[in-house]
Scaffold this motif. Structure first.
Motif, short mmCIF file in Angstrom:
data_model
loop_
_atom_site.label_atom_id
_atom_site.label_comp_id
_atom_site.label_asym_id
_atom_site.label_seq_id
_atom_site.Cartn_x
_atom_site.Cartn_y
_atom_site.Cartn_z
N LYS A 169 9.51 17.68 -18.99
CA LYS A 169 10.39 17.59 -20.41
C LYS A 169 10.36 18.79 -21.09
CE LYS A 169 7.01 15.41 -23.42
NZ LYS A 169 6.13 14.74 -22.49
N LYS B 246 10.28 13.28 -16.66
CA LYS B 246 9.92 13.99 -18.04
C LYS B 246 8.46 14.06 -18.29
CE LYS B 246 14.10 12.61 -20.40
NZ LYS B 246 14.74 11.61 -21.18
N ILE C 8 27.15 17.14 -9.66
CA ILE C 8 25.90 16.88 -10.21
C ILE C 8 24.76 16.75 -9.25
CG2 ILE C 8 26.20 14.22 -10.07
CD1 ILE C 8 24.40 14.33 -12.62
N MET D 229 13.92 9.00 -14.44
CA MET D 229 14.04 9.98 -15.48
C MET D 229 12.62 10.18 -16.31
SD MET D 229 17.40 11.00 -16.23
CE MET D 229 17.54 11.50 -17.90
N VAL E 84 17.40 13.58 -10.61
CA VAL E 84 17.37 12.27 -10.51
C VAL E 84 18.60 11.63 -9.60
CG1 VAL E 84 17.30 9.95 -11.78
CG2 VAL E 84 15.85 11.81 -12.38
N ALA E 85 19.84 11.92 -9.92
CA ALA E 85 20.83 11.86 -9.30
C ALA E 85 20.74 12.17 -7.81
CB ALA E 85 22.33 12.19 -9.90
N MET F 32 16.94 4.49 -12.09
CA MET F 32 17.21 5.62 -12.61
C MET F 32 16.33 6.34 -13.88
SD MET F 32 20.15 7.27 -10.72
CE MET F 32 21.17 7.92 -11.76
N LYS F 33 16.13 4.91 -14.61
CA LYS F 33 15.64 5.21 -15.83
C LYS F 33 14.29 5.46 -15.82
CE LYS F 33 15.48 2.64 -20.39
NZ LYS F 33 14.64 1.74 -20.03
N THR G 154 18.57 14.69 -15.34
CA THR G 154 19.63 13.78 -14.95
C THR G 154 20.29 14.12 -13.44
OG1 THR G 154 20.64 13.51 -17.04
CG2 THR G 154 21.78 12.39 -15.48
N GLU H 270 17.85 17.78 -20.29
CA GLU H 270 18.42 16.48 -19.90
C GLU H 270 19.24 16.75 -19.16
OE1 GLU H 270 16.95 14.44 -21.82
OE2 GLU H 270 17.96 12.74 -21.13
N GLN H 271 20.08 17.66 -18.88
CA GLN H 271 21.18 17.65 -17.82
C GLN H 271 20.57 17.93 -16.54
OE1 GLN H 271 24.56 17.29 -18.01
NE2 GLN H 271 24.70 17.17 -16.01
N GLY I 286 21.47 18.89 -8.71
CA GLY I 286 20.33 18.42 -8.69
C GLY I 286 19.39 18.83 -7.54
#
Ligand code: HEC
Length: 211
Positions: A191, A181, A137, A177, A203-204, A173-174, A200, A196-197, A141
């Motif tokens: 967005k 977006k 990931i 995201m 952000v990771a 993280m939230k 995520t 989404e992947q 990323g």
């Protein structure tokens, strides 16, 4: 505290603030001095609460985001508009009243207009497949970051052309995201461009840049 909640309160407060101003300006322009006096009296306390919330949420967000050039211009315009409005309404000067209203609208419009549109870039599909047993990931990323974020946030997230310093970000993280977006100020939302992947993953990756 949750950044997005504060931001939502800020936006609602700005809208209420503008509505009150708009009504006052209309009354002034219509030469309805009685109506203006009445309305001013009714909204006196709500207006004080709204102004306070506007300042507090604005300052809180500023401490979280860090100032960039556009944000500073926006703040200066808003701050300048306040004395102009006060004088305008006190002296029943229509030009000043309208000017201050336009300044506040312009300050918020400016940020929206400056958002650059983003185009879809090709990211190596083999790296971007989460079902692959070798899927990493952070690697995914990093690729997304290089393609979409590096131009503004720099190679290590420390700056580049006008993006916030991501190594100092206090966002969880939230919140990140949501930021990716929807964007804010000159940063466009992704967005419609990233799935989404990909969001995520990026952000990771940004999490790993944090100091
Ligand atoms: C056009 C330039 C630009 C691009 C491209 C861009 N950003 Fe931003 N980014 C900014 C700016 C400017 C801010 C500060 C936003 C503000 O002031 O509201 C920011 C803020 C952020 C923040 C919030 C940092 C904080 O703690 O306040 C995160 C997280 C972020 N960007 C991640 C990304 C990611 C991930 C990408 C790529 C998918 C990206 N950005 C692409 C300009 C950009």
């Amino acid at each position: 505290m949750d950044f997005n909640l504060i931001k939502l309160i800020h936006v609602i407060v700005v809208i209420l603030f503008l509505l009150i101003y708009l009504i006052k300006t209309i009354l002034l322009l219509a030469n309805n001095n009685d109506g203006l006096a009445k309305f001013t009296k009714i909204v006196k306390v709500p207006e004080m609460i709204i102004s306070l919330l506007f300042l507090v949420t604005g300052i809180y967000m500023l401490t979280q985001i860090g100032a960039n050039k556009l944000l500073i211009i926006k703040i200066i315009i808003v701050l300048l508009s306040i004395p102009i409005a006060i004088v305008g309404f006190k002296k029943k000067n229509k030009i000043l009243a309208v000017l201050s209203l336009l300044m506040i609208i312009a300050a918020y419009g400016l940020a929206e207009m400056n958002k650059k549109n983003v185009e879809k870039q090709t990211v190596d599909p083999t790296v971007g497949n989460p079902n692959d047993p070798n899927y990493d990931i952070k690697k995914h990323g990093e690729l997304v970051y290089t393609a979409y974020c590096q131009s503004c946030h720099g190679t290590e997230g420390t700056n580049g052309a006008g993006g916030a310093d991501l190594t100092l970000s206090k966002m969880n993280m939230k919140a990140m995201m949501e930021q990716v977006k929807n964007g804010s100020n000159t940063m466009a939302g992704f967005k419609d461009v990233l799935n989404e992947q990909e969001i995520t993953a990026v952000v990771a990756y940004v999490e790993t840049l944090k100091k």
